[in-house]
Design a protein around this motif. Sequence first.
Motif, PDB file in Angstrom:
ATOM      1  N   THR A 149     138.579  69.713 138.474  1.00 22.79           N
ATOM      2  CA  THR A 149     137.747  68.804 137.679  1.00 22.79           C
ATOM      3  C   THR A 149     136.452  69.531 137.331  1.00 22.79           C
ATOM      4  OG1 THR A 149     138.637  66.852 138.796  1.00 22.79           O
ATOM      5  CG2 THR A 149     136.564  66.584 137.602  1.00 22.79           C
ATOM      6  N   ILE A 150     136.180  69.652 136.035  1.00 20.33           N
ATOM      7  CA  ILE A 150     134.946  70.276 135.561  1.00 20.33           C
ATOM      8  C   ILE A 150     134.183  69.215 134.796  1.00 20.33           C
ATOM      9  CG2 ILE A 150     133.946  72.088 134.125  1.00 20.33           C
ATOM     10  CD1 ILE A 150     136.414  73.779 134.661  1.00 20.33           C
ATOM     11  N   GLY A 151     133.013  68.839 135.321  1.00 22.23           N
ATOM     12  CA  GLY A 151     132.299  67.712 134.740  1.00 22.23           C
ATOM     13  C   GLY A 151     133.140  66.460 134.897  1.00 22.23           C
ATOM     14  N   LYS A 152     133.428  65.811 133.799  1.00 23.25           N
ATOM     15  CA  LYS A 152     134.262  64.598 133.842  1.00 23.25           C
ATOM     16  C   LYS A 152     135.688  64.856 133.373  1.00 23.25           C
ATOM     17  CE  LYS A 152     132.774  63.051 129.242  1.00 23.25           C
ATOM     18  NZ  LYS A 152     132.157  61.942 128.460  1.00 23.25           N
ATOM     19  N   TYR A 153     136.032  66.137 133.174  1.00 22.66           N
ATOM     20  CA  TYR A 153     137.329  66.461 132.595  1.00 22.66           C
ATOM     21  C   TYR A 153     138.280  67.081 133.625  1.00 22.66           C
ATOM     22  CZ  TYR A 153     134.835  65.819 128.184  1.00 22.66           C
ATOM     23  OH  TYR A 153     134.083  65.309 127.166  1.00 22.66           O
ATOM     24  N   GLU A 154     139.522  66.635 133.593  1.00 18.52           N
ATOM     25  CA  GLU A 154     140.576  67.259 134.388  1.00 18.52           C
ATOM     26  C   GLU A 154     141.052  68.509 133.658  1.00 18.52           C
ATOM     27  OE1 GLU A 154     141.706  66.377 137.440  1.00 18.52           O
ATOM     28  OE2 GLU A 154     140.023  64.970 137.387  1.00 18.52           O
ATOM     29  N   TYR A 201     132.371  89.141 132.730  1.00 22.12           N
ATOM     30  CA  TYR A 201     132.032  88.142 131.726  1.00 22.12           C
ATOM     31  C   TYR A 201     132.446  86.769 132.238  1.00 22.12           C
ATOM     32  CZ  TYR A 201     131.255  91.907 128.376  1.00 22.12           C
ATOM     33  OH  TYR A 201     130.778  93.029 127.744  1.00 22.12           O
ATOM     34  N   ARG A 202     131.518  85.802 132.156  1.00 24.16           N
ATOM     35  CA  ARG A 202     131.789  84.431 132.560  1.00 24.16           C
ATOM     36  C   ARG A 202     131.243  83.481 131.498  1.00 24.16           C
ATOM     37  NH1 ARG A 202     133.481  83.979 137.871  1.00 24.16           N
ATOM     38  NH2 ARG A 202     133.277  81.721 137.641  1.00 24.16           N
ATOM     39  N   TYR A 203     132.084  82.549 131.085  1.00 22.17           N
ATOM     40  CA  TYR A 203     131.687  81.528 130.119  1.00 22.17           C
ATOM     41  C   TYR A 203     131.807  80.153 130.764  1.00 22.17           C
ATOM     42  CZ  TYR A 203     132.157  85.018 126.358  1.00 22.17           C
ATOM     43  OH  TYR A 203     132.015  86.118 125.549  1.00 22.17           O
ATOM     44  N   SER A 204     130.793  79.309 130.546  1.00 16.88           N
ATOM     45  CA  SER A 204     130.822  77.937 131.053  1.00 16.88           C
ATOM     46  C   SER A 204     130.275  77.010 129.975  1.00 16.88           C
ATOM     47  CB  SER A 204     129.955  77.799 132.314  1.00 16.88           C
ATOM     48  OG  SER A 204     130.367  78.681 133.326  1.00 16.88           O
ATOM     49  N   ALA A 205     131.021  75.923 129.693  1.00 18.21           N
ATOM     50  CA  ALA A 205     130.555  74.942 128.718  1.00 18.21           C
ATOM     51  C   ALA A 205     129.415  74.129 129.321  1.00 18.21           C
ATOM     52  CB  ALA A 205     131.701  74.029 128.305  1.00 18.21           C
ATOM     53  N   MET A 206     128.288  74.084 128.620  1.00 11.26           N
ATOM     54  CA  MET A 206     127.111  73.353 129.100  1.00 11.26           C
ATOM     55  C   MET A 206     127.020  71.965 128.469  1.00 11.26           C
ATOM     56  SD  MET A 206     126.024  75.664 131.110  1.00 11.26           S
ATOM     57  CE  MET A 206     124.445  75.011 131.625  1.00 11.26           C
ATOM     58  N   THR A 207     127.221  71.882 127.174  1.00 11.99           N
ATOM     59  CA  THR A 207     127.212  70.596 126.472  1.00 11.99           C
ATOM     60  C   THR A 207     128.372  70.560 125.487  1.00 11.99           C
ATOM     61  OG1 THR A 207     125.738  71.398 124.710  1.00 11.99           O
ATOM     62  CG2 THR A 207     124.698  70.405 126.648  1.00 11.99           C
ATOM     63  N   ILE A 208     128.905  69.353 125.274  1.00 12.69           N
ATOM     64  CA  ILE A 208     130.019  69.161 124.347  1.00 12.69           C
ATOM     65  C   ILE A 208     129.689  67.968 123.455  1.00 12.69           C
ATOM     66  CG2 ILE A 208     132.474  68.588 124.119  1.00 12.69           C
ATOM     67  CD1 ILE A 208     132.850  69.769 126.948  1.00 12.69           C
ATOM     68  N   LYS A 209     129.746  68.190 122.142  1.00 12.82           N
ATOM     69  CA  LYS A 209     129.526  67.100 121.190  1.00 12.82           C
ATOM     70  C   LYS A 209     130.777  66.944 120.335  1.00 12.82           C
ATOM     71  CE  LYS A 209     124.533  67.965 120.699  1.00 12.82           C
ATOM     72  NZ  LYS A 209     123.454  68.323 119.734  1.00 12.82           N
ATOM     73  N   LEU A 210     131.419  65.796 120.430  1.00 11.20           N
ATOM     74  CA  LEU A 210     132.567  65.503 119.590  1.00 11.20           C
ATOM     75  C   LEU A 210     132.088  64.931 118.260  1.00 11.20           C
ATOM     76  CD1 LEU A 210     134.901  63.918 122.287  1.00 11.20           C
ATOM     77  CD2 LEU A 210     135.077  66.213 121.302  1.00 11.20           C
ATOM     78  N   ASN A 211     132.741  65.335 117.176  1.00 14.25           N
ATOM     79  CA  ASN A 211     132.382  64.880 115.828  1.00 14.25           C
ATOM     80  C   ASN A 211     130.868  64.970 115.604  1.00 14.25           C
ATOM     81  OD1 ASN A 211     135.136  64.096 115.199  1.00 14.25           O
ATOM     82  ND2 ASN A 211     134.801  62.369 116.599  1.00 14.25           N
ATOM     83  N   PRO A 212     130.314  66.165 115.613  1.00 18.90           N
ATOM     84  CA  PRO A 212     128.851  66.342 115.565  1.00 18.90           C
ATOM     85  C   PRO A 212     128.209  66.104 114.201  1.00 18.90           C
ATOM     86  CG  PRO A 212     129.940  68.465 115.541  1.00 18.90           C
ATOM     87  CD  PRO A 212     131.032  67.446 115.737  1.00 18.90           C
ATOM     88  N   ASN A 213     128.997  65.702 113.223  1.00 17.93           N
ATOM     89  CA  ASN A 213     128.464  65.399 111.894  1.00 17.93           C
ATOM     90  C   ASN A 213     127.807  66.619 111.240  1.00 17.93           C
ATOM     91  OD1 ASN A 213     127.987  63.717 109.660  1.00 17.93           O
ATOM     92  ND2 ASN A 213     125.944  63.145 110.390  1.00 17.93           N
ATOM     93  N   CYS A 214     128.483  67.750 111.348  1.00 18.91           N
ATOM     94  CA  CYS A 214     128.040  68.971 110.678  1.00 18.91           C
ATOM     95  C   CYS A 214     129.273  69.799 110.348  1.00 18.91           C
ATOM     96  CB  CYS A 214     127.050  69.745 111.538  1.00 18.91           C
ATOM     97  SG  CYS A 214     127.639  70.124 113.183  1.00 18.91           S
ATOM     98  N   ASP A 215     129.066  70.959 109.790  1.00 18.73           N
ATOM     99  CA  ASP A 215     130.184  71.763 109.298  1.00 18.73           C
ATOM    100  C   ASP A 215     130.340  73.062 110.073  1.00 18.73           C
ATOM    101  OD1 ASP A 215     131.005  70.161 106.921  1.00 18.73           O
ATOM    102  OD2 ASP A 215     128.966  70.626 106.260  1.00 18.73           O
ATOM    103  N   VAL A 216     131.557  73.566 110.087  1.00 17.21           N
ATOM    104  CA  VAL A 216     131.788  74.957 110.467  1.00 17.21           C
ATOM    105  C   VAL A 216     131.338  75.790 109.277  1.00 17.21           C
ATOM    106  CG1 VAL A 216     133.479  76.699 111.144  1.00 17.21           C
ATOM    107  CG2 VAL A 216     133.776  74.324 111.873  1.00 17.21           C
TER     108      VAL A 216
END
Length: 294
Positions: A149-154, A201-216
Motif C-alpha cells: 500500500t502506497i499512500g491510499k493505493y494498493e 535512481y529512485r522515483y516516488s510520486a509525491m502528488t497526483i491530480k486526476l483530470n487537472p484541466n490542462c493539456d499535455v
Amino acid sequence: MKKSFLLILSIFFLLNTHLQAKIVINEQKIEPSLIEVLYKRIKVTDTLLVDTDFRIDYLTLMAGKNSSAFYCANRKTYDSISRRNPKYAIATMMDKEAFRRTSEYEVESLFKNFPKGKVTNHARHSLCSWIYEEDWEKPTWEITDSTSTIGKYECMLAVSDYRGRRWYAWFTPEIAISEGPWKLCGLPGLILEAHDERNHYRYSAMTIKLNPNCDVEYFNYDDRLKTDRITSLKAHRKHLQENVKNMILSSGAYGLDPNKVKPDKEDKSKPRPHKNYDFEETDYPHEPKFAWEE
C-alpha cells in the motif's frame, strides 16, 4: 577565488550566449491531460557513496490518452519567461542566488508518442542543447505477486530489464493509466514508485491530480542540435569529466583569450566531484573508461 572566477566566467558566457542565440519559443498542445503527477527523483552522483552523495529533483509527468511529457516544471517556467523577457533572464543571471537556483534545475525532458510512435528527447551537455527522436520502446515487465500500500493505493510490483538496468516498479491498477516517471511505462496502472537494482535512481510520486484541466504540451525554448540517443549518451558521459571553465577558455568564445586566463589544473586519473555516476540507460559503448572502472 576559483569558484568566484568560475561563476563570473559562467555568467559572462551565458549572458553572451543568451543575447546572441536564436530566440526559440515552440509550444504545442498535444491533447487534454488525464493526470498530473509530481515525482521526487533521487539520483546518486557518486556510486561509491550511494547514501551520502546524491541530488534530488522534482519532476512532472503530464499524461493524456495517447501521449505524455516528463520534465522539470520550474525549468519550463523559467525558460518560457526568460525567452519572452530577456531582461528577466539577465537579472536572474546577475543575482548570485537566483543564478545558483535556476542553474540546478533539471534540463532534460522527454515527450512520449510525440511524434506518433516516437519519443522526443531534449538534452543539455557539452555546452550545447540537443534534441533526438527514438522509437518508443516500452519496457517489458514481469508482474510479481508482491503487493504493498502506497499512500491510499494498493500496488503491485513489476520487474523489467530495460536498457542496461533492472527496474522494480510499484504500480496501482486503481489508476488505470499506463504511465510512470521517465521512460518507465506499459503497466496496467500508474507507477507510483520505481528504482533500479543498485538504487542509483529512485522515483516516488509525491502528488497526483486526476483530470487537472490542462493539456499535455510539447515545448522547446532552445536552438537545439540534432543527434541520436547513443551519440548523446556517449558525449554526455565524456562531458561529465570535463572542466567547464577550461572548455570555455579553450574555445576562445566571445573574445576570451586562453593565454590571459590560467586554466584549472586537472588530475584526469580521478573522477571529478559528484560525477562518478551513469545514466538511467547504460546500454551504450562505455568509452573512454573512467579511472574508477579500470
